[in-house]
Design a protein around this motif. Structure first.
Motif, PDB file in Angstrom:
ATOM      1  N   ILE A 153       0.845  -1.200   0.000  1.00  0.00           N
ATOM      2  CA  ILE A 153       0.000   0.000   0.000  1.00  0.00           C
ATOM      3  C   ILE A 153       0.879   1.249   0.000  1.00  0.00           C
ATOM      4  O   ILE A 153       0.851   2.040  -0.925  1.00  0.00           O
ATOM      5  CB  ILE A 153      -0.968  -0.009   1.196  1.00  0.00           C
ATOM      6  N   ASN A 154       1.676   1.418   1.044  1.00  0.00           N
ATOM      7  CA  ASN A 154       2.556   2.589   1.132  1.00  0.00           C
ATOM      8  C   ASN A 154       4.019   2.269   0.855  1.00  0.00           C
ATOM      9  O   ASN A 154       4.842   3.180   0.786  1.00  0.00           O
ATOM     10  CB  ASN A 154       2.452   3.227   2.522  1.00  0.00           C
ATOM     11  N   CYS A 168       3.271  -6.141 -10.277  1.00  0.00           N
ATOM     12  CA  CYS A 168       3.608  -5.345  -9.098  1.00  0.00           C
ATOM     13  C   CYS A 168       2.598  -4.217  -8.964  1.00  0.00           C
ATOM     14  O   CYS A 168       2.357  -3.479  -9.920  1.00  0.00           O
ATOM     15  CB  CYS A 168       5.012  -4.761  -9.225  1.00  0.00           C
ATOM     16  N   GLU A 169       2.042  -4.066  -7.759  1.00  0.00           N
ATOM     17  CA  GLU A 169       1.032  -3.030  -7.558  1.00  0.00           C
ATOM     18  C   GLU A 169       1.176  -2.417  -6.174  1.00  0.00           C
ATOM     19  O   GLU A 169       1.268  -3.119  -5.169  1.00  0.00           O
ATOM     20  CB  GLU A 169      -0.371  -3.603  -7.733  1.00  0.00           C
ATOM     21  N   SER A 170       1.213  -1.079  -6.135  1.00  0.00           N
ATOM     22  CA  SER A 170       1.269  -0.337  -4.884  1.00  0.00           C
ATOM     23  C   SER A 170       0.342   0.868  -4.997  1.00  0.00           C
ATOM     24  O   SER A 170       0.022   1.314  -6.106  1.00  0.00           O
ATOM     25  CB  SER A 170       2.699   0.115  -4.581  1.00  0.00           C
ATOM     26  N   THR A 171      -0.072   1.401  -3.857  1.00  0.00           N
ATOM     27  CA  THR A 171      -0.921   2.588  -3.869  1.00  0.00           C
ATOM     28  C   THR A 171      -0.090   3.856  -3.817  1.00  0.00           C
ATOM     29  O   THR A 171      -0.234   4.745  -4.649  1.00  0.00           O
ATOM     30  CB  THR A 171      -1.907   2.561  -2.687  1.00  0.00           C
ATOM     31  N   ALA A 172       0.799   3.951  -2.831  1.00  0.00           N
ATOM     32  CA  ALA A 172       1.602   5.161  -2.658  1.00  0.00           C
ATOM     33  C   ALA A 172       3.101   4.897  -2.780  1.00  0.00           C
ATOM     34  O   ALA A 172       3.899   5.815  -2.612  1.00  0.00           O
ATOM     35  CB  ALA A 172       1.301   5.805  -1.313  1.00  0.00           C
ATOM     36  N   GLY A 173       3.506   3.678  -3.045  1.00  0.00           N
ATOM     37  CA  GLY A 173       4.920   3.353  -3.107  1.00  0.00           C
ATOM     38  C   GLY A 173       5.498   3.502  -4.502  1.00  0.00           C
ATOM     39  O   GLY A 173       4.781   3.478  -5.513  1.00  0.00           O
ATOM     40  N   THR A 188       1.178   1.971  -9.863  1.00  0.00           N
ATOM     41  CA  THR A 188       1.126   2.668  -8.588  1.00  0.00           C
ATOM     42  C   THR A 188       0.303   3.936  -8.785  1.00  0.00           C
ATOM     43  O   THR A 188       0.207   4.452  -9.909  1.00  0.00           O
ATOM     44  CB  THR A 188       2.523   3.002  -8.044  1.00  0.00           C
ATOM     45  N   THR A 189      -0.259   4.447  -7.709  1.00  0.00           N
ATOM     46  CA  THR A 189      -1.094   5.641  -7.818  1.00  0.00           C
ATOM     47  C   THR A 189      -0.300   6.908  -7.539  1.00  0.00           C
ATOM     48  O   THR A 189      -0.333   7.861  -8.312  1.00  0.00           O
ATOM     49  CB  THR A 189      -2.286   5.552  -6.843  1.00  0.00           C
TER      50      THR A 189
END
Length: 292
Positions: A153-154, A168-173, A188-189
């Motif tokens: 997530i982070n 590979c998937e992250s929200t804030a990383g 990533t977002t």
């Protein structure tokens, strides 16, 4: 009597000599490999009101079978770094941290974290699934041909010199890929993207990565074969490439390097895109046959 004494004395001297000549027991073989870099050194609490406790745990598990990904779920704040190594197994170092008002409570918090490796999945959890006050980061060594699914997530996600089906998937990383190949997709977002390609050409179906609010930094060797595409909505694209077969606009880039090949895509919404190829001779346009 003297003869008997001489025999006993000779036997006493011979026994230690025989013991010294006895073959030594073979030592257990350990798999050579790169040292882990993930440590607790220098870790400090982010708040004067909290104490930090940190420990590392080393694990070894079988490599997943062909077609099955190794899944690493770093949950809320953990980071994941995956590197290739020459061994046949998966080696893991997990850094477990607990934060609380007292050091004893922080230590107990970290001790209560359990790391599961079932079904080719690395996942940490505490009783009642409480997420506050603790985090686990991972450094993972895998065979160079390994499928991966990484989530956070982070936390940041990084993959080095691994080829396979990579997700590979992250929200804030941030997402970082170096020397990878295969079928690679990442998203990533709020993080940035760092891409470093190696070798002479992309090996595998291609690359497709994106971010919403981060920048993109893309490094390529002087000689490389692929079709690269980059775009941004609100930022700008800058490119330094050793080819004339390119279209560079303020928000878009399309270029053919070498003989072309796999399509490599990178996109952002608000960030800038920088694509740089190591200095080398600029490729000439392919010759056309007369009448064409």
């Amino acid at each position: 009597m003297n003869y008997l004494f001489a025999c006993i004395l000779a036997s006493a001297v011979a026994l230690p000599a025989a013991a010294q000549k006895a073959p030594a027991k073979p030592r257990a073989k350990t798999e050579p490999g790169p040292a882990f870099t993930l440590t607790c050194t220098g870790r400090t609490s982010g708040s004067a009101l909290q104490k930090l406790y940190c420990e590392t745990r080393d694990l070894t598990l079988p490599a997943p079978p062909t077609g099955t990904p190794l899944v690493v779920d770093a949950r809320l704040n953990g980071t994941v770094t995956v590197r290739s190594w020459a061994g046949p197994t998966v080696r893991v170092r997990a850094r477990v941290q607990g934060r609380a008002a007292s050091e004893a409570t922080a230590k107990a918090l970290a001790a209560s974290v359990r790391i599961s490796t079932q079904n080719n999945t690395l996942r940490a959890a505490r009783p009642h699934e409480a997420l506050d006050g603790w985090e686990v980061s991972y450094e993972v060594l895998v065979p160079s041909q390994t499928d991966l699914t990484l989530r956070s997530i982070n936390g940041h996600l990084a993959v080095e010199n691994v080829r396979g089906t990579l997700r590979c998937e992250s929200t804030a990383g941030n997402l970082s890929f170096s020397g990878v190949g295969g079928d690679v997709r990442g998203k990533t977002t709020a993080g940035s993207l760092s891409l470093t390609l190696t070798g002479a050409a992309w090996e595998g179906p291609g690359l497709d990565v994106s971010t919403a609010n981060g920048s993109i930094s893309w490094q390529l060797p002087a000689v490389y074969a692929a079709t690269i595409m980059a775009r941004t909505v609100q930022g700008r694209v800058q490119a330094e490439l050793n080819t004339r077969r390119k279209s560079v606009l303020p928000h878009n880039l399309v270029a053919t390097l070498g003989k072309g090949g796999a399509q490599l895509r990178a996109a952002t919404v608000t960030g800038n895109v920088t694509v740089r190829q190591a200095p080398g001779t600029t490729e000439t346009l392919p010759a056309t046959e007369p009448g064409k």
